[in-house]
Design a protein around this motif. Structure first.
Motif, PDB file in Angstrom:
ATOM      1  N   LEU A 116       0.818  -0.784  -0.025  1.00 17.13           N
ATOM      2  CA  LEU A 116       0.100   0.360   0.364  1.00 17.13           C
ATOM      3  C   LEU A 116       0.920   1.201  -0.040  1.00 17.13           C
ATOM      4  O   LEU A 116       0.120   2.147  -0.628  1.00 17.13           O
ATOM      5  CB  LEU A 116      -0.954   0.314   0.936  1.00 17.13           C
ATOM      6  N   VAL A 117       2.030   1.246   1.063  1.00 17.34           N
ATOM      7  CA  VAL A 117       3.214   2.248   0.740  1.00 17.34           C
ATOM      8  C   VAL A 117       3.024   2.574  -0.593  1.00 17.34           C
ATOM      9  O   VAL A 117       3.081   3.546  -1.395  1.00 17.34           O
ATOM     10  CB  VAL A 117       4.095   2.589   1.791  1.00 17.34           C
ATOM     11  N   LEU A 118       3.591   1.166  -0.947  1.00 24.09           N
ATOM     12  CA  LEU A 118       4.139   1.765  -2.680  1.00 24.09           C
ATOM     13  C   LEU A 118       3.193   1.814  -4.341  1.00 24.09           C
ATOM     14  O   LEU A 118       3.630   3.268  -4.636  1.00 24.09           O
ATOM     15  CB  LEU A 118       4.922   0.621  -3.207  1.00 24.09           C
ATOM     16  N   ALA A 119       2.004   1.703  -3.290  1.00 24.95           N
ATOM     17  CA  ALA A 119       1.043   2.107  -4.531  1.00 24.95           C
ATOM     18  C   ALA A 119       0.760   3.266  -4.276  1.00 24.95           C
ATOM     19  O   ALA A 119       0.164   3.830  -5.169  1.00 24.95           O
ATOM     20  CB  ALA A 119      -0.271   1.629  -4.080  1.00 24.95           C
ATOM     21  N   LEU A 120       1.153   4.587  -3.389  1.00 24.97           N
ATOM     22  CA  LEU A 120       0.682   5.509  -3.032  1.00 24.97           C
ATOM     23  C   LEU A 120       1.590   6.399  -4.279  1.00 24.97           C
ATOM     24  O   LEU A 120       1.718   7.632  -4.283  1.00 24.97           O
ATOM     25  CB  LEU A 120       0.992   6.358  -1.550  1.00 24.97           C
ATOM     26  N   MET A 121       2.698   5.151  -4.314  1.00 24.29           N
ATOM     27  CA  MET A 121       4.218   6.041  -4.778  1.00 24.29           C
ATOM     28  C   MET A 121       3.579   6.318  -6.859  1.00 24.29           C
ATOM     29  O   MET A 121       2.629   4.818  -7.416  1.00 24.29           O
ATOM     30  CB  MET A 121       5.431   5.220  -4.980  1.00 24.29           C
ATOM     31  N   PRO A 122       3.977   7.363  -7.393  1.00 25.52           N
ATOM     32  CA  PRO A 122       3.380   7.562  -8.855  1.00 25.52           C
ATOM     33  C   PRO A 122       4.089   6.517  -9.310  1.00 25.52           C
ATOM     34  O   PRO A 122       3.342   5.532 -10.669  1.00 25.52           O
ATOM     35  CB  PRO A 122       3.535   9.311  -9.130  1.00 25.52           C
ATOM     36  N   GLN A 123       5.037   5.871  -9.461  1.00 22.01           N
ATOM     37  CA  GLN A 123       6.075   4.897 -10.501  1.00 22.01           C
ATOM     38  C   GLN A 123       4.575   3.552 -10.275  1.00 22.01           C
ATOM     39  O   GLN A 123       5.324   2.509 -11.050  1.00 22.01           O
ATOM     40  CB  GLN A 123       7.164   4.858 -10.421  1.00 22.01           C
ATOM     41  N   PHE A 124       4.223   3.276  -9.230  1.00 18.21           N
ATOM     42  CA  PHE A 124       3.830   2.016  -8.945  1.00 18.21           C
ATOM     43  C   PHE A 124       2.437   1.845  -9.335  1.00 18.21           C
ATOM     44  O   PHE A 124       1.895   1.678 -10.028  1.00 18.21           O
ATOM     45  CB  PHE A 124       3.727   1.678  -7.400  1.00 18.21           C
ATOM     46  N   GLY A 125       1.508   3.074  -7.934  1.00 18.07           N
ATOM     47  CA  GLY A 125       0.366   3.158  -8.621  1.00 18.07           C
ATOM     48  C   GLY A 125      -0.733   1.344  -7.948  1.00 18.07           C
ATOM     49  O   GLY A 125      -0.468   0.763  -7.597  1.00 18.07           O
ATOM     50  N   TRP A 126      -1.912   2.166  -7.618  1.00 15.50           N
ATOM     51  CA  TRP A 126      -3.260   1.326  -7.525  1.00 15.50           C
ATOM     52  C   TRP A 126      -2.769  -0.102  -8.512  1.00 15.50           C
ATOM     53  O   TRP A 126      -3.031  -1.173  -7.979  1.00 15.50           O
ATOM     54  CB  TRP A 126      -4.486   1.262  -7.524  1.00 15.50           C
ATOM     55  N   GLY A 127      -2.632  -0.951  -9.468  1.00  9.24           N
ATOM     56  CA  GLY A 127      -2.970  -1.688 -10.144  1.00  9.24           C
ATOM     57  C   GLY A 127      -1.487  -2.575 -10.171  1.00  9.24           C
ATOM     58  O   GLY A 127      -2.012  -3.810  -9.284  1.00  9.24           O
ATOM     59  N   PHE A 128      -0.495  -1.898  -9.370  1.00  9.20           N
ATOM     60  CA  PHE A 128       0.360  -2.490  -8.599  1.00  9.20           C
ATOM     61  C   PHE A 128       0.496  -3.432  -7.798  1.00  9.20           C
ATOM     62  O   PHE A 128       0.733  -4.793  -7.408  1.00  9.20           O
ATOM     63  CB  PHE A 128       2.026  -1.947  -8.422  1.00  9.20           C
ATOM     64  N   PHE A 129       0.023  -2.087  -6.434  1.00 10.39           N
ATOM     65  CA  PHE A 129      -0.801  -3.132  -5.561  1.00 10.39           C
ATOM     66  C   PHE A 129      -1.845  -4.300  -5.379  1.00 10.39           C
ATOM     67  O   PHE A 129      -2.390  -5.385  -5.252  1.00 10.39           O
ATOM     68  CB  PHE A 129      -1.863  -1.513  -5.141  1.00 10.39           C
ATOM     69  N   MET A 130      -2.696  -3.744  -6.782  1.00  5.70           N
ATOM     70  CA  MET A 130      -3.614  -5.592  -6.658  1.00  5.70           C
ATOM     71  C   MET A 130      -3.349  -6.321  -7.165  1.00  5.70           C
ATOM     72  O   MET A 130      -3.803  -7.351  -6.894  1.00  5.70           O
ATOM     73  CB  MET A 130      -5.339  -4.306  -8.261  1.00  5.70           C
ATOM     74  N   GLY A 131      -2.221  -6.359  -7.891  1.00  6.89           N
ATOM     75  CA  GLY A 131      -1.902  -7.295  -8.505  1.00  6.89           C
ATOM     76  C   GLY A 131      -0.400  -8.143  -7.523  1.00  6.89           C
ATOM     77  O   GLY A 131      -0.671  -9.152  -7.498  1.00  6.89           O
ATOM     78  N   ILE A 132       0.230  -7.308  -6.671  1.00  4.51           N
ATOM     79  CA  ILE A 132       1.370  -8.029  -6.297  1.00  4.51           C
ATOM     80  C   ILE A 132       0.181  -8.196  -4.843  1.00  4.51           C
ATOM     81  O   ILE A 132       0.579  -9.408  -3.741  1.00  4.51           O
ATOM     82  CB  ILE A 132       1.783  -7.170  -5.385  1.00  4.51           C
ATOM     83  N   ALA A 133      -0.383  -7.694  -4.073  1.00  6.47           N
ATOM     84  CA  ALA A 133      -0.967  -8.126  -2.373  1.00  6.47           C
ATOM     85  C   ALA A 133      -1.565  -9.322  -1.859  1.00  6.47           C
ATOM     86  O   ALA A 133      -1.452  -9.678  -1.700  1.00  6.47           O
ATOM     87  CB  ALA A 133      -2.058  -6.414  -2.178  1.00  6.47           C
ATOM     88  N   PRO A 134      -2.534 -10.015  -2.926  1.00  6.82           N
ATOM     89  CA  PRO A 134      -3.085 -11.009  -2.639  1.00  6.82           C
ATOM     90  C   PRO A 134      -1.852 -12.182  -2.862  1.00  6.82           C
ATOM     91  O   PRO A 134      -1.717 -13.005  -1.977  1.00  6.82           O
ATOM     92  CB  PRO A 134      -3.941 -11.468  -4.243  1.00  6.82           C
TER      93      PRO A 134
END
Length: 169
Positions: A116-134
């Motif tokens: 979630l911390v990384l998802a808040l960074m522009p180079q990652f975003g919510w797509g990164f979060f949704m992909g990696i979190a599970p």
């Protein structure tokens, strides 16, 4: 605890186990998900929050260096700091409550909080979060689960009692 040297030796062994654990991959689209966090979670329970945090930080940096810092050095420093914080809170939760709640907190912080911390960074975003979190949550549950099982077993041994481990309490 017997001595500072003994504690440092155990910490070094846990960092080395983190490196070895990085080669035991958990299947996912992300090559970096592995059993490298388990020694830090175990060290946090056995040795204390600060010691576990150091193990988590160094273990992550060592395994990230071995992989070539694929997310860049600054990002891996941030991830290592989040790992250290996760292990410290995991230990603190265990001291204040019990192993089950500490396990839930450890899985949540490592599996959801860190990405979630990384998802808040522009180079990652919510797509990164949704992909990696599970995948990271599953891997965190495996790492934390193994640490809880090993800790529970080790806590009962006469050897560990004879060397004076205080289990971080």
């Amino acid at each position: 605890m017997r001595s500072k040297t003994f504690k440092l030796t155990l910490m070094g062994m846990f960092v080395a186990l983190s490196f070895v654990g990085s080669y035991i991959k958990i299947p996912s689209p992300f090559q970096s998900i592995a059993l490298d966090a388990m020694p830090a979670f175990l060290g946090g329970l056995m040795l204390g929050g600060v010691e576990g945090a150091v193990i988590g930080f160094l273990g992550h940096m060592l395994t990230a260096a071995n992989a070539g810092f694929y997310l860049t050095l600054p990002i891996h420093l941030l991830v290592a700091a989040m790992m250290a914080l996760t292990i410290y809170v995991y230990h603190w939760t265990y001291k204040k409550t019990n192993l089950a709640i500490a396990g839930i907190v450890g899985v949540f912080l490592n599996g959801v909080g860190a990405p979630l911390v990384l998802a808040l960074m522009p180079q990652f975003g919510w797509g990164f979060f949704m992909g990696i979190a599970p995948f990271l949550t599953f891997a965190s549950a495996v790492n934390v689960g193994i640490s809880l099982v090993v800790f529970t077993a080790v806590k009962k041994t006469k050897f560990v009692q004879s060397i004076g481990l205080d289990y971080g309490k």
